[in-house]
Write a protein that holds these residues in place. Structure first.
Motif, PDB file in Angstrom:
ATOM      1  N   ARG A 259       0.912  -1.233   0.056  1.00 17.83           N
ATOM      2  CA  ARG A 259       0.092   0.017   0.026  1.00 17.83           C
ATOM      3  C   ARG A 259       0.960   1.171   0.049  1.00 17.83           C
ATOM      4  N   ASP A 260       1.932   1.242   0.859  1.00 12.27           N
ATOM      5  CA  ASP A 260       2.602   2.219   1.018  1.00 12.27           C
ATOM      6  C   ASP A 260       3.390   2.616  -0.374  1.00 12.27           C
ATOM      7  N   ASN A 261       3.855   1.441  -1.152  1.00 18.63           N
ATOM      8  CA  ASN A 261       4.598   1.583  -2.225  1.00 18.63           C
ATOM      9  C   ASN A 261       3.706   1.912  -3.408  1.00 18.63           C
ATOM     10  N   PHE A 262       2.659   1.490  -3.372  1.00 15.92           N
ATOM     11  CA  PHE A 262       1.557   2.104  -4.425  1.00 15.92           C
ATOM     12  C   PHE A 262       1.421   3.754  -4.169  1.00 15.92           C
TER      13      PHE A 262
ATOM     14  N   GLY B  10       4.202   5.356  -5.489  1.00 14.44           N
ATOM     15  CA  GLY B  10       4.706   5.164  -6.596  1.00 14.44           C
ATOM     16  C   GLY B  10       3.625   6.219  -7.679  1.00 14.44           C
ATOM     17  N   VAL B  11       2.302   6.294  -7.366  1.00 10.94           N
ATOM     18  CA  VAL B  11       1.269   7.089  -8.247  1.00 10.94           C
ATOM     19  C   VAL B  11       1.654   8.424  -7.734  1.00 10.94           C
ATOM     20  N   GLY B  12       2.021   8.819  -6.712  1.00 13.96           N
ATOM     21  CA  GLY B  12       2.188  10.093  -6.379  1.00 13.96           C
ATOM     22  C   GLY B  12       3.345  10.874  -7.222  1.00 13.96           C
ATOM     23  N   GLU B  13       4.436   9.832  -7.372  1.00 15.64           N
ATOM     24  CA  GLU B  13       5.699   9.979  -7.995  1.00 15.64           C
ATOM     25  C   GLU B  13       5.427  10.509  -9.559  1.00 15.64           C
ATOM     26  N   ARG B  14       4.501   9.303 -10.014  1.00 14.19           N
ATOM     27  CA  ARG B  14       4.111   9.648 -11.386  1.00 14.19           C
ATOM     28  C   ARG B  14       3.187  10.788 -11.689  1.00 14.19           C
ATOM     29  N   ALA B  15       2.373  11.138 -10.751  1.00 13.20           N
ATOM     30  CA  ALA B  15       1.217  12.104 -11.058  1.00 13.20           C
ATOM     31  C   ALA B  15       2.231  13.328 -10.965  1.00 13.20           C
ATOM     32  N   ALA B  16       3.104  13.559 -10.199  1.00  9.43           N
ATOM     33  CA  ALA B  16       4.081  14.711 -10.313  1.00  9.43           C
ATOM     34  C   ALA B  16       4.924  15.067 -11.523  1.00  9.43           C
ATOM     35  N   LEU B  17       5.037  14.166 -12.494  1.00  7.35           N
ATOM     36  CA  LEU B  17       5.661  14.428 -13.660  1.00  7.35           C
ATOM     37  C   LEU B  17       5.086  15.637 -14.584  1.00  7.35           C
ATOM     38  N   ALA B  18       5.781  16.126 -15.216  1.00  8.99           N
ATOM     39  CA  ALA B  18       5.366  17.280 -15.923  1.00  8.99           C
ATOM     40  C   ALA B  18       4.558  16.582 -17.291  1.00  8.99           C
ATOM     41  N   GLY B  19       3.425  17.162 -17.419  1.00 16.63           N
ATOM     42  CA  GLY B  19       2.595  16.953 -18.593  1.00 16.63           C
ATOM     43  C   GLY B  19       1.575  15.774 -18.084  1.00 16.63           C
ATOM     44  N   VAL B  20       1.708  15.335 -16.856  1.00 17.88           N
ATOM     45  CA  VAL B  20       0.714  14.100 -16.572  1.00 17.88           C
ATOM     46  C   VAL B  20      -0.436  14.833 -15.595  1.00 17.88           C
ATOM     47  N   ASP B  21      -1.547  14.101 -16.185  1.00 17.82           N
ATOM     48  CA  ASP B  21      -2.884  14.582 -15.511  1.00 17.82           C
ATOM     49  C   ASP B  21      -3.447  13.353 -14.841  1.00 17.82           C
ATOM     50  N   SER B  22      -4.471  13.474 -13.856  1.00 19.77           N
ATOM     51  CA  SER B  22      -5.003  12.507 -13.057  1.00 19.77           C
ATOM     52  C   SER B  22      -6.568  12.805 -13.080  1.00 19.77           C
ATOM     53  N   PRO B  23      -7.236  12.217 -14.305  1.00 24.26           N
ATOM     54  CA  PRO B  23      -8.743  12.251 -14.438  1.00 24.26           C
ATOM     55  C   PRO B  23      -9.220  11.788 -13.041  1.00 24.26           C
ATOM     56  N   VAL B  24      -8.993  10.454 -12.563  1.00 23.96           N
ATOM     57  CA  VAL B  24      -9.266   9.969 -11.467  1.00 23.96           C
ATOM     58  C   VAL B  24      -8.142   9.674 -10.762  1.00 23.96           C
ATOM     59  N   PRO B  25      -7.603  10.636  -9.555  1.00 24.81           N
ATOM     60  CA  PRO B  25      -6.360  10.299  -9.104  1.00 24.81           C
ATOM     61  C   PRO B  25      -6.351   9.180  -8.048  1.00 24.81           C
ATOM     62  N   PRO B  26      -5.322   8.287  -8.518  1.00 21.27           N
ATOM     63  CA  PRO B  26      -4.927   7.052  -7.491  1.00 21.27           C
ATOM     64  C   PRO B  26      -4.443   7.502  -6.264  1.00 21.27           C
ATOM     65  N   GLY B  27      -4.529   6.536  -5.279  1.00 15.66           N
ATOM     66  CA  GLY B  27      -3.717   6.907  -4.087  1.00 15.66           C
ATOM     67  C   GLY B  27      -4.407   6.259  -2.859  1.00 15.66           C
ATOM     68  N   ALA B  28      -4.299   6.851  -1.770  1.00 15.72           N
ATOM     69  CA  ALA B  28      -4.667   6.424  -0.428  1.00 15.72           C
ATOM     70  C   ALA B  28      -6.395   6.501  -0.324  1.00 15.72           C
ATOM     71  N   GLY B  29      -7.163   5.491  -0.195  1.00 13.97           N
ATOM     72  CA  GLY B  29      -8.608   5.651  -0.032  1.00 13.97           C
ATOM     73  C   GLY B  29      -8.805   5.656   1.504  1.00 13.97           C
ATOM     74  N   GLY B  30      -7.835   5.359   2.288  1.00 11.52           N
ATOM     75  CA  GLY B  30      -8.353   5.269   3.906  1.00 11.52           C
ATOM     76  C   GLY B  30      -6.978   5.087   4.607  1.00 11.52           C
ATOM     77  N   GLU B  31      -7.213   4.570   5.857  1.00 12.74           N
ATOM     78  CA  GLU B  31      -6.017   4.161   6.622  1.00 12.74           C
ATOM     79  C   GLU B  31      -5.492   2.953   6.140  1.00 12.74           C
ATOM     80  N   HIS B  32      -6.216   1.917   5.648  1.00 12.10           N
ATOM     81  CA  HIS B  32      -5.920   0.700   5.223  1.00 12.10           C
ATOM     82  C   HIS B  32      -6.194   0.487   3.642  1.00 12.10           C
ATOM     83  N   THR B  33      -6.796   1.379   3.134  1.00 10.94           N
ATOM     84  CA  THR B  33      -7.154   0.954   1.602  1.00 10.94           C
ATOM     85  C   THR B  33      -6.652   2.056   0.602  1.00 10.94           C
ATOM     86  N   VAL B  34      -6.760   1.647  -0.633  1.00  5.42           N
ATOM     87  CA  VAL B  34      -6.531   2.511  -1.745  1.00  5.42           C
ATOM     88  C   VAL B  34      -7.414   2.717  -2.599  1.00  5.42           C
ATOM     89  N   SER B  35      -7.407   3.834  -3.386  1.00  7.77           N
ATOM     90  CA  SER B  35      -8.571   4.225  -4.401  1.00  7.77           C
ATOM     91  C   SER B  35      -7.959   4.017  -5.695  1.00  7.77           C
TER      92      SER B  35
END
Length: 509
Positions: free
Chosen positions: A321-324, A327-352
């Motif tokens: 979960r931490d790696n995910f 990882g998505v945060g690092e990718r989303a921060a790249l120039a020219g990258v958009d996040s129509p549906v942002p992936p990431g933490a969904g809750g304390e123990h889940t991901v979106s």
């Protein structure tokens, strides 16, 4: 020094459930390998071997309820998914039993002397023999099908090779239960229980690959972990075959005509494939080439709606979960990258679940966007918008090896019109399985299946799924001018075992 305890952990809460055992010491790894090595002779009889595999499958079926409950407690994959996976695992054992009974995997070839040939041919008789003890490294995301009783173990036992399994830390309690089923099945047929060894712990895994009596290894996991073991296998005084499945981006190419014809259908299908099992499938589509223009826009809109409606999920452990999230945060921060549906933490123990978009020209040159060409484990994919065929081809040319490559074609293209054949030719060098107008998630256990691909998808040209997976654990040997009385029964002229063979150049069945 006291051995470290091995705990079963609930991924839904991150809390320890129970202590399963302790990490194996060097002495315990040695004992497990030697016990497996001592069980080789008991697997020599193919009838016994086949019966053992069938009994093991029946044992898994009989213990289904308890095994599924234990697996769900440690993986959060859900009873429905796990029940299907357990059925697949039992089926796989029975399929390899059939292969053992048939005997074609032995690849028997007999050539009688021919003095008229240049040079003269002596009496030659060739077949395949088991390598010896196989080290199996369990996967996290398939606690049945790629774990203790999974494809590596089933195919190795079918080949006549005992196994020592390095249990995955995400399901240690389940690993002990499944190993018990296999050992009881072995005992029913007079096979020593040590034919299936089980060890826990990172250091145990390293010691296992280095043990001089281990003859081969099978691994499913990360590029980093698999490459370390691969290098260790090659660095041994006697190097051994290492069949590793390390990582795969599983690219998808959507043609402009396909997007125009069925954008919404493709968008919905992609959403289902990339979020299946919370994106924890090794064949999850991780990079999708979508054309610019109206058809591509409709596809992205459909994908957006479907992924946005996907409920948060639990990954196999908190480290993943931490790696995910990172990882998505690092990718989303790249120039020219958009996040129509942002992936990431969904809750304390889940991901979106979510997805990223990027123009193809950001990937057509070496540089800061190479991270998008690496697998990110979890429910995310990268949608690359390309402007023309040349741009799409350039992106594909930069990809590493993959387990799968998929193309979504229009009905006319699928009928052979347009660039369909050219596209398949472009995708074939990239992957071991090329998918047309379907999705790569779901790996059928069938004789024609190939689950492997160019590095880093796998470290060999073999498959870990399907009947030919048995070939990984065999080596050919030929007897020259050996009297009939000394030959193995498989190689005698009268064919007492009724094996398929090539006899003096003629294939007999």
């Amino acid at each position: 020094m006291t051995a470290a305890p091995v705990w079963s952990v609930d991924p839904r809460t991150g809390k320890q459930r129970e202590q399963v055992g302790t990490e194996a010491t060097a002495q315990e790894v040695d004992a497990a390998v030697r016990a497996a090595h001592g069980a080789r002779a008991a697997l020599a009889d193919r009838a016994v071997r086949s019966a053992f595999l069938r009994t093991a499958a029946a044992g898994l079926d009989a213990a289904k309820d308890g095994l599924v409950e234990a697996a769900d407690a440690e993986t959060a994959l859900g009873p429905v998914r796990l029940t299907g996976e357990l059925a697949r695992t039992a089926y796989q054992l029975r399929a390899f039993s059939d292969i053992v009974d048939e005997g074609a995997f032995l690849d028997v070839v007999i050539d009688h002397p021919d003095d008229t040939a240049t040079p003269p041919v002596p009496d030659l008789r060739r077949y395949k023999v088991p390598l010896g003890v196989v080290a199996v490294y369990s996967a996290s995301n398939f606690p049945f099908a790629f774990s203790v009783a999974g494809g590596d173990t089933a195919s190795a036992l079918a080949a006549g090779c005992p196994v020592v399994v390095k249990a995955h830390p995400d399901h240690p309690a389940l690993s002990e239960l499944v190993a018990g089923v296999l050992r009881r099945a072995a005992a029913e047929h007079g096979i020593p229980e040590g034919v299936v060894g089980l060890v826990h712990g990172f250091e145990a895994g390293v010691r296992l690959i280095e043990h001089p009596l281990v003859a081969a290894a099978g691994f499913t996991g990360s590029v980093r972990g698999g490459r370390a073991l691969f290098d260790a296998a090659a660095a041994r005084p006697v190097p051994i075959p290492f069949h590793g499945e390390l990582g795969s981006l599983n690219p998808v190419l959507v043609t402009e005509a396909a997007a125009a014809e069925r954008a919404e259908e493709i968008g919905d299908g992609l959403a289902g494939s990339m979020t299946l099992g919370v994106g924890q499938f090794c064949v999850k589509p991780g990079l999708v080439l979508v054309p610019s223009g109206a058809g591509g826009d409709r596809l992205v809109k459909s994908l957006t709606d479907a992924v946005a409606d996907t409920a948060p999920g639990v990954l196999l452990d908190h480290r993943m979960r931490d790696n995910f999230v990172a990882g998505v945060g690092e990718r989303a921060a790249l120039a020219g990258v958009d996040s129509p549906v942002p992936p990431g933490a969904g809750g304390e123990h889940t991901v979106s679940a979510g997805f990223l978009t990027v123009p193809a020209d950001r990937l057509t040159e070496d540089g800061g966007h190479d991270l998008l060409l690496e697998e990110c484990f979890g429910p995310v994919t990268v949608v690359v918008r390309y402007s023309d065929e040349t741009e799409a081809t350039t992106v594909l040319s930069r990809l590493p090896g993959n387990l799968t490559a998929t193309v979504q074609l229009s009905s006319e293209e699928a009928a052979g019109q347009g660039r369909g054949p050219e596209i398949l030719a472009e995708l074939t060098p990239l992957a071991g399985r090329v998918v047309v107008n379907a999705w790569p998630t779901g790996v059928a256990v069938a004789p024609a299946q190939h689950h492997g691909g160019p590095y880093p998808a796998t470290t060999s040209g073999s498959t870990s799924v399907g009947g030919t997976a048995i070939e990984r654990w065999l080596r050919p040997v030929v007897y020259q001018n050996a009297p009939q009385s000394l030959l193995p029964r498989e190689l005698r002229d009268d064919n007492p075992l009724g094996l398929p063979r090539r006899f003096d150049g003629v294939l007999e069945r």
